[in-house]
Design an enzyme around this catalytic site. Structure first.
Site, PDB file in Angstrom:
ATOM      1  N   HIS A  41      28.206 130.870  24.671  1.00 39.39           N
ATOM      2  CA  HIS A  41      27.893 132.302  24.586  1.00 39.39           C
ATOM      3  C   HIS A  41      26.983 132.681  25.759  1.00 39.39           C
ATOM      4  O   HIS A  41      26.045 131.962  26.067  1.00 39.39           O
ATOM      5  CB  HIS A  41      27.172 132.555  23.245  1.00 39.39           C
ATOM      6  CG  HIS A  41      26.507 133.885  23.138  1.00 39.39           C
ATOM      7  ND1 HIS A  41      25.157 134.034  22.937  1.00 39.39           N
ATOM      8  CD2 HIS A  41      27.026 135.139  23.195  1.00 39.39           C
ATOM      9  CE1 HIS A  41      24.871 135.328  22.872  1.00 39.39           C
ATOM     10  NE2 HIS A  41      25.982 136.016  23.026  1.00 39.39           N
ATOM     11  N   HIS A  84      22.767 141.158  31.438  1.00 40.15           N
ATOM     12  CA  HIS A  84      22.576 141.072  29.993  1.00 40.15           C
ATOM     13  C   HIS A  84      22.145 142.437  29.466  1.00 40.15           C
ATOM     14  O   HIS A  84      21.015 142.852  29.696  1.00 40.15           O
ATOM     15  CB  HIS A  84      21.529 140.013  29.651  1.00 40.15           C
ATOM     16  CG  HIS A  84      21.644 139.524  28.246  1.00 40.15           C
ATOM     17  ND1 HIS A  84      21.017 138.403  27.784  1.00 40.15           N
ATOM     18  CD2 HIS A  84      22.345 139.999  27.193  1.00 40.15           C
ATOM     19  CE1 HIS A  84      21.320 138.198  26.506  1.00 40.15           C
ATOM     20  NE2 HIS A  84      22.120 139.171  26.128  1.00 40.15           N
TER      21      HIS A  84
END
Ligand SMILES: *[C@@H]1O[C@H](CO)[C@@H](O)[C@H](O)[C@H]1NC(C)=O
Length: 292
Positions: A41, A84
């Site tokens: 992930h 992110h």
């Protein structure tokens, strides 16, 4: 075995006997859709900041045995970038660098089938992803199905290795195979469990996305990474990794996938996404899931 060794012709027989598919000869005849992989992930976010999810570089992830990479992209000044949530929060460099890393690794590892799941949080036109796939040379490895495949229609790993199309690329939002035939719309093939889980027992295998789907005919992805929530901000619970990434036991990988199998008529997940894969025992879990 490096391809250059095969070309040298010195020991083709010995080399051939060593050839396996993703490390296991047992997997060669298995369909792509019938193999479970541990996936990293947020594979591009390397470090121990609260915004980061892996300790090892993408190359080190692949060298260790990871064959399913998940990575988040955003647009930064018109350039697809590994960010992110936003590029001010964490910017891990351009997508082109990331894909070049993957291309270099595939060049050096000819018997490996890899999956790349990219997210497209800014709904960037898929042709821009295609442009980077081409400019990095990675498109030459991309698997292009003849049309929408059912679960049973996927080729075996051996077929993919023989054809050279041994990278399967998915995009969560705005994939369009009429524009880029090898960037597959994730939710035409998969459903996912919820992410940002804060329940350390992972006591659910409910379908979270795509909302409203029954999951029928789809493969599925389990988001098996644990977050801590502090004042509403979620970040990886790194102190729990040895339990979360354990192969067996309460809160472990197979504890959740066993629940998934019983919930979903015995179907196994295609991928189990984890944070900090090097903690715990993720490859034991992967072998158990694949019956190896
Ligand atoms: C998946 O692979 C296993 C192990 O080879 C096999 O027993 C099973 O029948 C396969 N399932 C499907 C749906 O192909």
């Amino acid at each position: 075995m490096r391809f250059s060794h095969a070309l040298s012709g010195l020991s083709c027989v010995a080399a051939a006997s060593a050839i396996a598919c993703n490390g296991y000869s047992e997997l060669c005849a298995r369909k792509y859709s019938n193999i479970t992989q541990i996936g990293t992930h947020d594979s591009a976010f390397v470090g121990w900041l609260p915004t980061e999810n892996q300790a090892d570089s993408v190359t080190a992830q692949l060298d260790a045995g990871i064959r399913f990479l998940q990575a988040q992209t955003h647009e930064d000044n018109s350039v697809l970038t590994m960010c992110h949530t936003s590029c001010t929060e964490l910017n891990a460099g351009p997508l082109s660098d990331y894909l070049t890393t993957v291309k270099t690794w595939l060049d050096a590892n000819p018997n490996e089938v890899l999956t790349l799941l990219l997210t497209n949080g800014d709904y960037v036109d898929v042709t821009l992803f295609g442009d980077v796939m081409v400019s990095t040379g990675l498109s030459s490895y991309a698997y292009t199905p003849s049309g929408q495949l059912t679960i049973d229609e996927w080729p075996t790993l051996q077929t993919m290795i023989d054809s050279g199309e041994r990278l399967v690329v998915f995009l969560d939002y705005d994939g369009d195979t009429s524009k880029v035939p090898y960037i597959l719309p994730e939710f035409s093939y998969f459903w996912e469990t919820a992410y940002d889980v804060t329940d350390s027992s992972f006591s659910s295998c409910a379908l979270d996305r795509p909302s409203g789907s029954t999951g029928a005919g789809l493969m599925y992805i389990v988001n098996h990474f644990l977050d801590l929530s502090v004042l509403g901000i979620k970040f990886p619970d790194t102190l729990a990794l040895s339990t979360t990434n354990a192969a067996t036991g309460s809160g472990s990988i197979t504890a959740q996938t066993d629940l998934c199998e019983s919930t979903w008529s015995g179907q196994k997940p295609k991928a189990v996404l984890v944070d900090y894969f090097e903690e715990g025992d993720v490859f034991t879990a992967q072998s158990l899931l694949n019956g190896l």
